[in-house]
Scaffold this motif. Structure first.
Motif, PDB file in Angstrom:
ATOM      1  N   ILE A  72     -40.355 -10.978 -57.401  1.00  0.00           N
ATOM      2  CA  ILE A  72     -40.258 -11.180 -58.851  1.00  0.00           C
ATOM      3  C   ILE A  72     -40.477  -9.830 -59.535  1.00  0.00           C
ATOM      4  CG2 ILE A  72     -41.330 -12.319 -60.830  1.00  0.00           C
ATOM      5  CD1 ILE A  72     -41.982 -14.645 -58.971  1.00  0.00           C
ATOM      6  N   PRO A  73     -39.664  -9.508 -60.530  1.00  0.00           N
ATOM      7  CA  PRO A  73     -39.790  -8.209 -61.207  1.00  0.00           C
ATOM      8  C   PRO A  73     -41.180  -8.001 -61.826  1.00  0.00           C
ATOM      9  CG  PRO A  73     -37.777  -9.326 -61.879  1.00  0.00           C
ATOM     10  CD  PRO A  73     -38.577 -10.303 -61.080  1.00  0.00           C
ATOM     11  N   VAL A 133     -51.882  -0.417 -63.458  1.00  0.00           N
ATOM     12  CA  VAL A 133     -52.048  -1.803 -63.889  1.00  0.00           C
ATOM     13  C   VAL A 133     -50.733  -2.549 -63.656  1.00  0.00           C
ATOM     14  CG1 VAL A 133     -52.627  -3.318 -65.810  1.00  0.00           C
ATOM     15  CG2 VAL A 133     -53.732  -1.072 -65.611  1.00  0.00           C
ATOM     16  N   PHE A 134     -50.813  -3.593 -62.844  1.00  0.00           N
ATOM     17  CA  PHE A 134     -49.658  -4.407 -62.486  1.00  0.00           C
ATOM     18  C   PHE A 134     -49.456  -5.483 -63.541  1.00  0.00           C
ATOM     19  CE2 PHE A 134     -47.773  -8.116 -60.569  1.00  0.00           C
ATOM     20  CZ  PHE A 134     -46.842  -7.640 -59.662  1.00  0.00           C
ATOM     21  N   GLN A 135     -48.207  -5.678 -63.965  1.00  0.00           N
ATOM     22  CA  GLN A 135     -47.874  -6.764 -64.895  1.00  0.00           C
ATOM     23  C   GLN A 135     -46.557  -7.389 -64.452  1.00  0.00           C
ATOM     24  OE1 GLN A 135     -47.809  -4.653 -68.695  1.00  0.00           O
ATOM     25  NE2 GLN A 135     -49.576  -5.866 -69.299  1.00  0.00           N
ATOM     26  N   TRP A 136     -46.512  -8.700 -64.504  1.00  0.00           N
ATOM     27  CA  TRP A 136     -45.255  -9.379 -64.222  1.00  0.00           C
ATOM     28  C   TRP A 136     -44.289  -9.092 -65.349  1.00  0.00           C
ATOM     29  CZ3 TRP A 136     -44.848 -10.842 -59.480  1.00  0.00           C
ATOM     30  CH2 TRP A 136     -45.966 -11.281 -58.787  1.00  0.00           C
ATOM     31  N   ASP A 137     -43.018  -9.054 -65.039  1.00  0.00           N
ATOM     32  CA  ASP A 137     -41.986  -8.917 -66.055  1.00  0.00           C
ATOM     33  C   ASP A 137     -42.202 -10.021 -67.085  1.00  0.00           C
ATOM     34  OD1 ASP A 137     -38.910  -9.665 -66.877  1.00  0.00           O
ATOM     35  OD2 ASP A 137     -39.214  -7.512 -66.544  1.00  0.00           O
ATOM     36  N   SER A 138     -42.019  -9.724 -68.352  1.00  0.00           N
ATOM     37  CA  SER A 138     -42.327 -10.686 -69.423  1.00  0.00           C
ATOM     38  C   SER A 138     -41.596 -12.012 -69.258  1.00  0.00           C
ATOM     39  CB  SER A 138     -42.022 -10.078 -70.781  1.00  0.00           C
ATOM     40  OG  SER A 138     -40.655  -9.707 -70.851  1.00  0.00           O
ATOM     41  N   GLU A 139     -40.434 -11.998 -68.635  1.00  0.00           N
ATOM     42  CA  GLU A 139     -39.655 -13.214 -68.422  1.00  0.00           C
ATOM     43  C   GLU A 139     -40.358 -14.178 -67.461  1.00  0.00           C
ATOM     44  OE1 GLU A 139     -35.308 -14.202 -66.511  1.00  0.00           O
ATOM     45  OE2 GLU A 139     -35.545 -12.352 -67.668  1.00  0.00           O
ATOM     46  N   GLU A 153     -45.465 -16.076 -67.809  1.00  0.00           N
ATOM     47  CA  GLU A 153     -46.053 -17.412 -67.993  1.00  0.00           C
ATOM     48  C   GLU A 153     -45.999 -18.236 -66.718  1.00  0.00           C
ATOM     49  OE1 GLU A 153     -47.865 -18.856 -70.452  1.00  0.00           O
ATOM     50  OE2 GLU A 153     -47.850 -16.817 -71.246  1.00  0.00           O
ATOM     51  N   ASP A 154     -44.882 -18.161 -66.007  1.00  0.00           N
ATOM     52  CA  ASP A 154     -44.733 -18.903 -64.750  1.00  0.00           C
ATOM     53  C   ASP A 154     -45.746 -18.427 -63.711  1.00  0.00           C
ATOM     54  OD1 ASP A 154     -42.601 -20.250 -65.872  1.00  0.00           O
ATOM     55  OD2 ASP A 154     -41.100 -18.921 -64.989  1.00  0.00           O
ATOM     56  N   MET A 155     -46.014 -17.127 -63.680  1.00  0.00           N
ATOM     57  CA  MET A 155     -46.907 -16.573 -62.662  1.00  0.00           C
ATOM     58  C   MET A 155     -48.379 -16.891 -62.950  1.00  0.00           C
ATOM     59  SD  MET A 155     -44.884 -15.634 -60.442  1.00  0.00           S
ATOM     60  CE  MET A 155     -46.083 -15.053 -59.284  1.00  0.00           C
TER      61      MET A 155
END
Length: 110
Positions: free
Chosen positions: A48-49, A81-87, A90-92
């Motif tokens: 996942i991006p 700092v790791f962050q999930w792609d904004s898309e 919420e799912d993560m």
């Protein structure tokens, strides 16, 4: 400052995940930023991006992948700092684990 940085051969990179877990890798100062991305990807369960930011808020872009850790001033050590792609963010949040089971086993055995 450049002379001071040149005395280092290795860079210690820690990646802080949203839940407080850390992944750590040691790299040559002349390795590309892409090596850090590869380290993260090999420990993630899903492809996942995501994005990486410096603690000061600088967002590393895909164009940084070919830059060396030295040129990005990630020497001698830094926390990204790791962050999930904004898309997918919420799912993560609902996902209990995002790291591969073998990575989680290593963490529990320490």
């Amino acid at each position: 400052e450049q002379r001071e940085l040149r005395k280092y051969k290795y860079a210690l990179i820690r990646i802080r995940f949203p839940d407080g877990l850390y992944l750590q890798g040691t790299f040559s100062v002349y390795e590309k930023f892409a090596a850090v991305i590869e380290l993260i990807q090999e420990h993630l369960e899903n492809n996942i991006p995501f994005t990486l930011n410096s603690p000061t808020g600088h967002k590393y872009e895909e164009s940084d992948n070919e830059s060396t850790l030295f040129s990005l001033r990630l020497v001698p050590a830094t926390i990204l700092v790791f962050q999930w792609d904004s898309e997918y963010a919420e799912d993560m949040k609902a996902v209990n684990t995002y790291l591969k089971p073998e990575t989680m086993m290593l963490m529990q055995s320490l």
